[in-house]
Scaffold this active site. Structure first.
Site: not given
Ligand code: NAD
Length: 488
Positions: A285, A383, A251, A176
């Site tokens: 991140c 962040e 992550e 997803k």
């Molecule tokens: P997000 O948490 O908003 O979304 C991530 C994914 O989760 C998307 O595909 C989204 O559609 C899905 N999602 C949203 N609600 C959900 C639910 N209730 N159940 C299941 N899935 C759901 O994050 P984002 O805005 O897409 O990305 C930015 C964030 O990701 C930042 O906090 C960043 O630090 C983190 N990030 C972490 C890493 C790492 O390796 N640790 C890498 C990249 C990004």
């Protein structure tokens, strides 16, 4: 230019049509560049059923490692052959500068090739020293059907920190991707299938996280959820997966310290400070978004960083010399500017930037640097996920370690010093899964990435990342006469 039209990729092919679509506007221009199917519960059910059947009945988990490696290497060749197309999709959908998108797709090829090599080495352990007639085998098996949820900042790269490793282990997957940037996930699934990955092994369902993402995490047909995204959504994923007692790997967010000691190579450290916060528009991140500079060199060092930042080119991500592209969407752009306002209101010194950058109709933010940032300030703690650097001065190792570790996050940290003693002492005391010294946001497929504290748990990439997609089964065998336990 016409928008790309996509449907879900399930059981080895794209759906014929979709009932509803999510439109993707390029963050740099506002132009519609793609339409993704807006998935519903039934779409996710179909994808999980296909992955379940491919795992339980299909050839993939029982193929030899050599066969899986050959297919994965062919997949890497096809990604290479479609390099420019994939780069274009990442630039359009994410708004990241093209030179960074090229780095992402090269990274994807490397990750697939490395994962292919691991398919050959999937092995357990045998014990023959347990006593007469006793042999034990600890067998390594694929974990099963994996649900993978990915964010928008590195759509192809983060997907490839997961999927090739899962496939190498013999798992089947349902991905997803972020609803903003689903194009490359769908393209990669089609390329993997063209390379010979059997139908049902690599499925992609697009749409909202709160609908299809949530359903995936609650689905009884899933054996493991590998999530990358925000800490907040990660928490809901852990709660949902607990209902079926499903293993998860998280992550999550980060707020890395980038620590510059007076004895560092300061030219390299200045570039490292810029890379730390402006790479990938600051939407990263592992950004080094909190810069700590030893007081004795601080004035001069910070002046150099600010001067260089003011010269960075913000704008069209397709221009070869662009340094910072567009924020992912208007909501996020406004959030980043709100953080900037909080920095001013809470008393930090704005050295450069601090406003929207004017470039066409996109959502651009200037390279922004705040000096004299105190640990109590919002920009020090949260962040921001944008091109905003906070600078804090320090005098002692104890002081900087305490400041660095005061974050709720623990993903990555960076140290600049020519003294190996300083590098090792500081590394051992930093609470994060990753530390880099005299370099920043560097990496290789062999090296695991993991967080501690609010940044999550579990490993991605490297041998440890591969093993996340496996589980152990212990077989204890007795041969020859066995001493009775209940003799009467
Ligand atoms: P997000 O948490 O908003 O979304 C991530 C994914 O989760 C998307 O595909 C989204 O559609 C899905 N999602 C949203 N609600 C959900 C639910 N209730 N159940 C299941 N899935 C759901 O994050 P984002 O805005 O897409 O990305 C930015 C964030 O990701 C930042 O906090 C960043 O630090 C983190 N990030 C972490 C890493 C790492 O390796 N640790 C890498 C990249 C990004």
């Amino acid at each position: 230019m016409s928008a790309r039209q996509y449907t879900h990729f399930i059981d080895g092919r794209f759906d014929a049509s979709a009932d509803a679509h999510v439109e993707r506007k390029a963050p740099a221009t506002g132009e519609i560049v793609a339409r993704f199917a807006s998935g519903q519960i039934g779409d996710m059910d179909r994808a999980v059923a296909a992955a379940r059947a491919a795992f339980d009945k299909g050839p993939w988990p029982s193929m030899s490692g050599m066969e899986r490696a050959e297919i994965l290497n062919k997949y890497a060749d096809l990604v290479r052959a479609n390099f420019d197309r994939l780069v274009r999709i990442e630039v359009e959908e994410v708004g990241k500068p093209i030179r960074f998108a090229r780095g992402d797709i090269s990274g994807v090829v490397g990750l697939i090739r490395y994962a292919a090599s691991l398919a050959l080495q999937m092995a357990g352990t045998t014990y023959t020293n347990l006593g007469a007639g006793k042999t034990a085998m600890i067998m390594r098996e694929p974990v099963g059907v994996v649900g993978l949820i990915t964010p928008w900042n590195f759509p192809a790269l983060i997907l490839s920190q997961k999927v090739p490793f899962a496939l190498a282990a013999g798992c089947t997957v349902v991905v997803k991707p972020s609803e903003f940037t689903s194009g490359s996930a769908l393209e990669l699934a089609a390329l993997a299938t063209e390379a010979g990955v059997p139908a049902g092994v690599f499925n992609v369902v697009t749409g909202k996280g709160s609908v299809v993402g949530q359903h995936l995490t609650e689905h009884p047909g899933i054996d493991f959820i590998s999530f990358t995204g925000s800490t907040q959504v990660g928490q809901t994923v852990i709660e949902a997966s607990a209902r079926n007692v499903v293993k998860t790997s998280m992550e999550l967010g980060g707020k890395a310290a980038n620590i510059v000691f007076a004895d560092a190579d300061l030219d390299a450290a200045v570039d490292g400070a810029l890379m730390g916060v402006f790479f990938n528009n600051g939407e990263c991140c592992v950004s080094g978004s909190r810069l700590f500079v030893e007081t004795s060199i601080a004035d001069e060092f910070i002046k150099r960083v600010a001067q260089r930042s003011a010269q960075l080119k913000v704008g069209n991500p397709f221009d070869e010399d662009t340094d910072i592209g567009a924020m992912i969407d208007e909501k996020h752009f406004n959030k980043v500017l709100e953080f900037v306002r909080s920095g001013v209101d809470e008393g930090a010194t704005l050295l450069t930037g601090g406003a929207a950058a004017k470039s066409g109709s996109g959502h651009f933010v200037e390279a922004t640097i705040f000096d004299h940032v105190a640990p109590s300030m919002t920009i020090f703690k949260e962040e921001i996920f944008g091109p905003v650097l906070s600078v804090t001065r320090f005098d002692t190792v104890d002081e900087v370690i305490e400041l660095a570790n005061s974050s709720i996050y623990g993903l990555s940290n960076y140290v600049w010093s020519k003294n190996i003693d300083t590098v090792l002492t500081v590394t051992k005391r930093l609470k994060s899964g990753w530390v880099q010294a005299n370099t920043i946001i560097d990496g290789a497929p062999q090296l695991p990435l993991s967080g501690v504290k609010g940044s999550g748990f579990g490993y991605e990439m490297g041998q440890a990342g591969f093993e996340e997609f496996t589980q152990l089964k212990t077989l204890f065998i007795h041969t020859g006469p066995r001493q009775p336990v209940f003799a009467r």
